[in-house]
Design a protein around this motif. Structure first.
Motif, short mmCIF file in Angstrom:
data_model
loop_
_atom_site.label_atom_id
_atom_site.label_comp_id
_atom_site.label_asym_id
_atom_site.label_seq_id
_atom_site.Cartn_x
_atom_site.Cartn_y
_atom_site.Cartn_z
N UNK A 115 0.80 -1.23 0.00
CA UNK A 115 0.00 0.00 0.00
C UNK A 115 0.83 1.27 0.00
N UNK A 116 1.88 1.28 -0.80
CA UNK A 116 2.61 2.55 -0.94
C UNK A 116 1.75 3.52 -1.74
N UNK A 117 1.99 4.82 -1.55
CA UNK A 117 1.27 5.81 -2.35
C UNK A 117 1.82 5.73 -3.78
N UNK A 152 17.45 0.15 4.62
CA UNK A 152 16.75 -0.98 3.98
C UNK A 152 17.31 -1.29 2.59
N UNK A 153 18.42 -0.64 2.25
CA UNK A 153 19.08 -0.93 0.97
C UNK A 153 18.36 -0.38 -0.24
N UNK A 154 17.63 0.73 -0.06
CA UNK A 154 16.84 1.28 -1.17
C UNK A 154 17.25 2.71 -1.54
N UNK A 155 18.41 3.13 -1.10
CA UNK A 155 18.80 4.52 -1.34
C UNK A 155 18.90 4.83 -2.84
N UNK A 156 19.37 3.84 -3.60
CA UNK A 156 19.54 4.10 -5.04
C UNK A 156 18.21 4.19 -5.78
N UNK A 157 17.17 3.69 -5.17
CA UNK A 157 15.85 3.70 -5.82
C UNK A 157 14.97 4.81 -5.26
N UNK A 158 15.57 5.74 -4.59
CA UNK A 158 14.74 6.72 -3.86
C UNK A 158 13.82 7.53 -4.77
N UNK A 159 14.21 7.72 -6.03
CA UNK A 159 13.38 8.54 -6.93
C UNK A 159 12.42 7.72 -7.79
N UNK A 160 12.36 6.41 -7.54
CA UNK A 160 11.46 5.54 -8.32
C UNK A 160 10.06 5.52 -7.70
N UNK A 161 9.07 5.39 -8.58
CA UNK A 161 7.72 5.18 -8.09
C UNK A 161 7.50 3.69 -7.81
N UNK A 162 6.54 3.35 -6.95
CA UNK A 162 6.32 1.95 -6.58
C UNK A 162 6.15 1.01 -7.77
N UNK A 163 5.49 1.48 -8.84
CA UNK A 163 5.25 0.59 -9.98
C UNK A 163 6.54 0.14 -10.65
N UNK A 164 7.63 0.84 -10.38
CA UNK A 164 8.92 0.45 -10.96
C UNK A 164 9.74 -0.42 -10.02
N UNK A 165 9.17 -0.75 -8.89
CA UNK A 165 9.91 -1.53 -7.89
C UNK A 165 9.35 -2.94 -7.78
N UNK A 166 10.21 -3.90 -7.48
CA UNK A 166 9.75 -5.27 -7.23
C UNK A 166 8.99 -5.33 -5.90
N UNK A 167 8.30 -6.43 -5.68
CA UNK A 167 7.57 -6.60 -4.42
C UNK A 167 8.47 -6.47 -3.21
N UNK A 168 9.63 -7.11 -3.28
CA UNK A 168 10.56 -7.05 -2.15
C UNK A 168 11.05 -5.63 -1.90
N UNK A 170 9.40 -2.88 -2.79
CA UNK A 170 8.27 -2.10 -2.25
C UNK A 170 8.09 -2.36 -0.77
N UNK A 171 8.24 -3.60 -0.38
CA UNK A 171 8.05 -3.92 1.04
C UNK A 171 9.15 -3.27 1.88
N UNK A 172 10.36 -3.20 1.35
CA UNK A 172 11.43 -2.54 2.11
C UNK A 172 11.16 -1.04 2.24
N UNK A 173 10.61 -0.43 1.19
CA UNK A 173 10.23 0.98 1.29
C UNK A 173 9.11 1.14 2.32
N UNK A 174 8.18 0.19 2.32
CA UNK A 174 7.07 0.27 3.28
C UNK A 174 7.59 0.20 4.72
N UNK A 175 8.61 -0.61 4.94
CA UNK A 175 9.20 -0.69 6.29
C UNK A 175 9.87 0.64 6.64
N UNK A 176 10.62 1.19 5.69
CA UNK A 176 11.27 2.49 5.94
C UNK A 176 10.22 3.56 6.21
N UNK A 177 9.13 3.52 5.44
CA UNK A 177 8.07 4.51 5.63
C UNK A 177 7.47 4.42 7.03
N UNK A 178 7.22 3.21 7.49
CA UNK A 178 6.67 3.05 8.84
C UNK A 178 7.66 3.53 9.89
#
Ligand code: ADP
Ligand code: MG
Length: 272
Positions: A115-117, A152-168, A170-178
Motif C-alpha cells: 500500500x505505498x502511495x 533498507x538498501x533502497x537509497x539508489x531507488x529513492x526517486x522511483x515510483x512503486x510501480x517500478x519496484x519489485x515486491x521485495x 516495495x516492502x522494504x520501502x514500506x518498512x522504511x516509511x513506517x
C-alpha cells in the motif's frame, strides 16, 4: 462498548511495565468471537511472533493495536496508558480523537500488501507522514527518510515510483516509511506472504537487522517458521482467538506441549 470498566487499572505503574498489554480483550463480529478474553504482555524491546491457523485472530490483534477495530471488552495498554480509553473522573471512558491520535503515533505497521502511495517516489512515500502528521520540515523529513532508505538498501531507488519496484523492494520501502514515524512498536503482518520466494530474504534480513540493532518492540505475524524461530524472543501460537501455547522459539518449535500446537506445526512444516 466495554462493560465493567471498574475492574481495569486507569494506568499501569511501576518498574518494568510492559510496552503493550492486552488485558481480557474480547472482539466479536456479530456472534463470532474472534478474540476471546485475550491477555498478552510484550516487553519493551521484545520481538514476539504470532503463529496459528488462518482465522485464529492474528491479524485482528494487530488491527486492534492500530486502533482500526473497536474492542468489545477489556483494555489494551501501550506504555502503561489505555489505548482506546482515557481516564475521566477516575473512570475509563472511550478515548477522544486527540488521545487516539497521540497513542496511534506510537505504533507502526507493515501489511502483506505494501500500500505505498502510487503517485509518490520511494523517498516521497517515506517523507509524507513525517511532514503531514509529525510536522517536520521537508529537510528534516528528507534526512530521516534517506537514512532509513539506506538502512533498507533502497537509497539508489529513492526517486522511483512503486510501480517500478519489485515486491521485495516495495516492502522494504514500506518498512522504511513506517519507521520514519519513529514508532515505539512495530507490527508486521505476513510481510513476506505476497512476495516471490527469491526476494523474501531481502525483507527478512531488514527485519533481522532491526531486531539486532534497534530497541524496537515488535509483534510479527508470519507463516515462515524458520524465520520466526531465528529471530523471536517469544512465539505465541494462536488458536480460536486465544493463546493456546507460548514460549521461547526453541521450546515451542522443538518441544511443543499442546496437541493443537503439534498438529499445526506438523501441518505447516511438512507443507513444502
Ligand atoms: N470485518 C470483519 N467482519 C466479520 N468477520 C471478520 C472481520 N474481520 C475478520 N473477521 C473474522 O475474524 C476471524 C479472525 O480473522 P483474522 O484476525 O484476520 O485471522 P488471521 O489473521 O489469524 O487469519 C476470521 O474468522 C475472520 O473471518
Ligand atoms: Mg491474518
Amino acid at each position: 462498548m466495554t462493560e465493567n470498566m471498574e475492574s481495569y487499572p486507569l494506568s499501569l505503574e511501576g518498574d518494568g511495565i510492559p510496552m503493550v498489554r492486552f488485558q481480557n480483550v474480547t472482539k466479536r463480529y456479530g456472534s463470532l468471537v474472534v478474540l476471546n478474553q485475550l491477555d498478552i504482555d510484550v516487553s519493551a524491546g521484545e520481538m514476539v511472533t504470532i503463529i496459528g491457523p488462518s482465522g485464529s485472530g492474528k491479524t485482528t490483534v494487530l488491527r486492534m493495536l492500530m486502533t482500526l477495530e473497536t474492542i468489545d471488552d477489556g483494555v489494551i495498554y501501550v506504555e502503561g496508558e489505555p489505548l482506546t480509553h482515557m481516564e475521566r473522573n477516575g473512570r475509563l471512558v472511550p478515548a477522544s480523537s486527540a488521545h487516539l491520535r497521540r497513542m496511534r503515533s506510537k505504533i507502526g505497521m507493515c501489511f502483506q500488501h505494501f500500500n505505498l502511495f502510487p503517485h509518490m517516489t520511494a523517498l516521497g512515500n517515506c517523507m509524507e507522514g513525517p511532514v503531514q502528521v509529525l510536522g517536520l520540515s521537508r529537510k528534516e523529513a528528507e534526512e530521516r527518510s534517506l537514512e532509513l532508505l539506506d538502512m533498507v538498501g533502497m537509497i539508489e531507488k529513492r526517486d522511483q515510483h512503486p510501480s517500478r519496484l519489485s515486491g521485495g523492494q516495495q516492502q522494504r520501502v514500506a518498512i522504511a516509511r513506517a519507521l520514519a514515524m519513529r514508532p515505539k512498536v512495530m507490527l508486521f503482518d505476513e510481510v513476506t506472504s505476497a512476495l516471490d520466494p527469491e526476494v523474501i530474504s531481502e525483507v527478512t534480513s531488514v527485519i533481522k537487522h532491526l531486531v539486532d540493532t534497534h530497541n524496537l518492540t515488535m509483534l510479527m505475524v508470519t507463516h515462515q517458521m524458520g524465520f520466526a524461530k531465528e529471530i523471536s524472543d517469544r512465539v505465541c501460537f494462536f488458536f480460536d482467538g486465544a493463546i493456546e501455547e507460548q514460549g521461547a522459539p526453541t521450546k515451542l518449535f522443538e518441544n511443543p506441549e499442546r496437541e493443537r500446537t503439534q498438529q499445526f506445526l506438523n501441518a505447516v512444516l511438512h507443507a513444502n
